[in-house]
Write a protein that holds these residues in place. Structure first.
Motif, PDB file in Angstrom:
ATOM      1  N   SER A  85      60.127   9.728  78.652  1.00 50.03           N
ATOM      2  CA  SER A  85      59.543  10.377  79.835  1.00 50.03           C
ATOM      3  C   SER A  85      58.113  10.837  79.583  1.00 50.03           C
ATOM      4  O   SER A  85      57.266  10.772  80.476  1.00 50.03           O
ATOM      5  N   GLN A  87      55.697   9.558  77.906  1.00 46.71           N
ATOM      6  CA  GLN A  87      54.639   8.548  77.996  1.00 46.71           C
ATOM      7  C   GLN A  87      54.126   8.394  79.420  1.00 46.71           C
ATOM      8  O   GLN A  87      52.924   8.178  79.642  1.00 46.71           O
ATOM      9  N   HIS A  88      55.006   8.527  80.404  1.00 51.76           N
ATOM     10  CA  HIS A  88      54.576   8.407  81.806  1.00 51.76           C
ATOM     11  C   HIS A  88      53.804   9.644  82.251  1.00 51.76           C
ATOM     12  O   HIS A  88      52.904   9.546  83.094  1.00 51.76           O
ATOM     13  N   THR A  92      48.714   8.918  82.194  1.00 48.28           N
ATOM     14  CA  THR A  92      48.761   8.749  83.652  1.00 48.28           C
ATOM     15  C   THR A  92      47.700   7.789  84.195  1.00 48.28           C
ATOM     16  O   THR A  92      47.730   7.477  85.392  1.00 48.28           O
ATOM     17  N   ARG A  95      48.464   4.867  86.789  1.00 48.21           N
ATOM     18  CA  ARG A  95      49.800   5.033  87.358  1.00 48.21           C
ATOM     19  C   ARG A  95      49.705   5.697  88.725  1.00 48.21           C
ATOM     20  O   ARG A  95      48.756   6.426  89.033  1.00 48.21           O
ATOM     21  N   GLN A  97      50.461   8.428  91.320  1.00 49.58           N
ATOM     22  CA  GLN A  97      50.778   9.845  91.261  1.00 49.58           C
ATOM     23  C   GLN A  97      50.853  10.416  92.669  1.00 49.58           C
ATOM     24  O   GLN A  97      50.129   9.994  93.569  1.00 49.58           O
ATOM     25  N   VAL A 144      54.965  11.331  88.764  1.00 45.66           N
ATOM     26  CA  VAL A 144      54.370  10.042  88.422  1.00 45.66           C
ATOM     27  C   VAL A 144      55.455   8.990  88.569  1.00 45.66           C
ATOM     28  O   VAL A 144      56.588   9.184  88.108  1.00 45.66           O
ATOM     29  N   LYS A 146      57.364   5.662  87.695  1.00 46.19           N
ATOM     30  CA  LYS A 146      57.520   4.732  86.583  1.00 46.19           C
ATOM     31  C   LYS A 146      57.176   3.329  87.070  1.00 46.19           C
ATOM     32  O   LYS A 146      57.616   2.920  88.153  1.00 46.19           O
ATOM     33  N   SER A 155      55.371  15.604  86.708  1.00 48.38           N
ATOM     34  CA  SER A 155      54.110  15.592  85.971  1.00 48.38           C
ATOM     35  C   SER A 155      53.546  17.003  85.891  1.00 48.38           C
ATOM     36  O   SER A 155      54.216  17.982  86.242  1.00 48.38           O
TER      37      SER A 155
END
Length: 206
Positions: A85, A87-88, A92, A95, A97, A144, A146, A155
């Motif tokens: 978790s 890493q996400h 960021t 990615r 958001q 965030v 995946k 986040s």
């Protein structure tokens, strides 16, 4: 007769002088030549103690190595459990958001509509997030997405701290092994304090 006695007396005196000049078997010139070394009971005891200490040293080394390996494995397992978790949440860049409003929760997952905040992100009528103390029904959270799924993770600072909760638990467990198994009490306290601080910060933040 007197001449014979005097001659005999001189011969005996000459024999005694030759005997006195001849070195004996135990004279100092033969000391140290081929004579066996005599060891006292103290030397034998020291040699036996050295031999008996070798297994003890090997046993202690094996115990330290085993406990050290266990400690490392516990910490690696904690990092692995958190990184899925974390890493996400921490990486960021690139990615999607946004925010999710949790409208319903099941046994393991919660769901709700997603509102984008980052450029290129699209709204979704429903995304899912893992049910935990960090997510409550009726709350709105920054998340965030995946990559390649409709699953999101929380986040922000709270999300980062909560993602590392498994590692905090690993720190506490490793502290017991380090203090008890390795005898490193100070290092054990450092690990325990770090784990407790991480867990406390995470639950206060969420």
């Amino acid at each position: 007769m007197p001449a014979t006695a005097a001659s005999s007396h001189r011969r005996r005196a000459h024999s005694r002088k030759r005997s006195a000049k001849r070195p004996g078997k135990g004279s100092g010139s033969d000391k140290g030549k081929g004579s066996p070394e005599v060891r006292g009971p103290g030397a034998a005891h020291a040699s036996g103690s050295a031999r008996s200490s070798v297994p003890g040293i090997a046993l202690r080394f094996g115990r330290v190595a085993a406990m050290g390996l266990v400690s490392v494995l516990i910490l690696l397992a904690g990092v692995w459990g958190s990184w899925g978790s974390a890493q996400h949440v921490m990486l960021t860049k690139g990615r999607e958001q946004g925010t999710v409003e949790v409208t319903r929760c099941g046994e393991d997952m919660c769901a709700g509509p997603y509102t984008p905040l980052s450029a290129g992100s699209t709204a979704r009528a429903r995304v899912v997030i893992g049910k935990s103390v960090a997510v409550r029904r009726g709350g709105t959270y920054t998340v965030v997405i995946k990559p390649g799924s409709d699953e999101v993770v929380r986040s922000g600072p709270a999300g980062v701290l909560y993602a590392w909760v498994p590692f905090g638990g690993a720190l506490l467990l490793a502290s017991v092994v380090v203090a008890g198994g390795l005898g490193r009490v100070r290092a054990g306290w450092v690990l325990a304090g770090s784990g407790l601080a991480l867990l406390t910060a995470a639950f206060v933040a969420v």
